[in-house]
Design a protein around this motif. Sequence first.
Motif, PDB file in Angstrom:
ATOM      1  N   ALA A  23       0.827  -1.213   0.000  1.00  0.00           N
ATOM      2  CA  ALA A  23       0.000   0.000   0.000  1.00  0.00           C
ATOM      3  C   ALA A  23       0.858   1.259   0.000  1.00  0.00           C
ATOM      4  CB  ALA A  23      -0.936   0.003   1.203  1.00  0.00           C
ATOM      5  N   TYR A  27      -1.064   2.804  -5.998  1.00  0.00           N
ATOM      6  CA  TYR A  27      -2.273   3.603  -6.167  1.00  0.00           C
ATOM      7  C   TYR A  27      -3.503   2.812  -5.733  1.00  0.00           C
ATOM      8  CZ  TYR A  27       0.436   6.690  -9.227  1.00  0.00           C
ATOM      9  OH  TYR A  27       1.370   7.556  -9.727  1.00  0.00           O
ATOM     10  N   ASP A  29      -5.898  -0.159  -3.710  1.00  0.00           N
ATOM     11  CA  ASP A  29      -6.164  -0.733  -2.387  1.00  0.00           C
ATOM     12  C   ASP A  29      -5.586  -2.140  -2.307  1.00  0.00           C
ATOM     13  OD1 ASP A  29      -7.542   1.550  -1.751  1.00  0.00           O
ATOM     14  OD2 ASP A  29      -9.526   0.656  -1.998  1.00  0.00           O
ATOM     15  N   GLN A  30      -5.186  -2.496  -1.105  1.00  0.00           N
ATOM     16  CA  GLN A  30      -4.686  -3.835  -0.814  1.00  0.00           C
ATOM     17  C   GLN A  30      -5.727  -4.524   0.050  1.00  0.00           C
ATOM     18  OE1 GLN A  30      -1.643  -4.568  -2.325  1.00  0.00           O
ATOM     19  NE2 GLN A  30      -1.988  -2.504  -3.118  1.00  0.00           N
ATOM     20  N   HIS A  31      -6.115  -5.717  -0.347  1.00  0.00           N
ATOM     21  CA  HIS A  31      -7.149  -6.446   0.377  1.00  0.00           C
ATOM     22  C   HIS A  31      -6.558  -7.693   1.010  1.00  0.00           C
ATOM     23  CE1 HIS A  31     -10.170  -3.935  -1.518  1.00  0.00           C
ATOM     24  NE2 HIS A  31      -9.697  -4.275  -2.715  1.00  0.00           N
ATOM     25  N   ASP A  44      -3.491  -7.202  -4.461  1.00  0.00           N
ATOM     26  CA  ASP A  44      -3.472  -5.822  -4.922  1.00  0.00           C
ATOM     27  C   ASP A  44      -4.629  -5.662  -5.892  1.00  0.00           C
ATOM     28  OD1 ASP A  44      -2.929  -3.506  -6.581  1.00  0.00           O
ATOM     29  OD2 ASP A  44      -0.899  -3.531  -5.782  1.00  0.00           O
ATOM     30  N   GLU A  45      -5.530  -4.739  -5.607  1.00  0.00           N
ATOM     31  CA  GLU A  45      -6.702  -4.541  -6.452  1.00  0.00           C
ATOM     32  C   GLU A  45      -6.309  -4.223  -7.891  1.00  0.00           C
ATOM     33  OE1 GLU A  45      -9.920  -1.187  -6.220  1.00  0.00           O
ATOM     34  OE2 GLU A  45     -10.338  -2.701  -4.707  1.00  0.00           O
ATOM     35  N   THR A  62      -9.248  -4.012   4.275  1.00  0.00           N
ATOM     36  CA  THR A  62      -8.738  -3.273   3.119  1.00  0.00           C
ATOM     37  C   THR A  62      -7.835  -2.163   3.617  1.00  0.00           C
ATOM     38  OG1 THR A  62     -10.682  -3.760   1.778  1.00  0.00           O
ATOM     39  CG2 THR A  62      -9.364  -1.839   1.138  1.00  0.00           C
ATOM     40  N   ILE A  63      -6.655  -2.067   3.002  1.00  0.00           N
ATOM     41  CA  ILE A  63      -5.719  -0.996   3.314  1.00  0.00           C
ATOM     42  C   ILE A  63      -5.616  -0.131   2.061  1.00  0.00           C
ATOM     43  CG2 ILE A  63      -3.340  -0.421   3.941  1.00  0.00           C
ATOM     44  CD1 ILE A  63      -3.259  -3.165   5.374  1.00  0.00           C
ATOM     45  N   PRO A  64      -5.969   1.148   2.161  1.00  0.00           N
ATOM     46  CA  PRO A  64      -5.954   2.013   0.982  1.00  0.00           C
ATOM     47  C   PRO A  64      -4.537   2.215   0.448  1.00  0.00           C
ATOM     48  CG  PRO A  64      -7.132   3.044   2.809  1.00  0.00           C
ATOM     49  CD  PRO A  64      -6.459   1.837   3.348  1.00  0.00           C
ATOM     50  N   GLY A  65      -4.433   2.282  -0.888  1.00  0.00           N
ATOM     51  CA  GLY A  65      -3.159   2.633  -1.501  1.00  0.00           C
ATOM     52  C   GLY A  65      -2.770   4.042  -1.093  1.00  0.00           C
ATOM     53  N   GLU A  66      -1.485   4.270  -0.866  1.00  0.00           N
ATOM     54  CA  GLU A  66      -1.044   5.554  -0.335  1.00  0.00           C
ATOM     55  C   GLU A  66      -0.489   6.508  -1.387  1.00  0.00           C
ATOM     56  OE1 GLU A  66       1.548   4.974   3.025  1.00  0.00           O
ATOM     57  OE2 GLU A  66       0.235   3.464   3.883  1.00  0.00           O
TER      58      GLU A  66
END
Length: 71
Positions: A23, A27, A29-31, A44-45, A62-66
């Motif tokens: 993440a 860009y 989201d990571q699930h 990785d979405e 879910t961890i949002p992409g940073e």
Amino acid sequence: MQTMTARDTDAYLDALLTAKRRAASSYFDQHILRDTERGYIAIDEGDYAWLTEEMIESIVLTIPGEVIDEY
């Protein structure tokens, strides 16, 4: 009630660390998904054109992409 085994806990923590690391430079989201064979996995979405209904139902975190492309 569902309980986590030590193996499940290790798999979850591994998936969590992987998702957090990805993440930070993505860009997308990571699930973390519950996987019947491996316990938990990180995806990785951005690697998928779309997530299947089965994948969506398996998401536990879910961890949002940073990476943000706007300045």
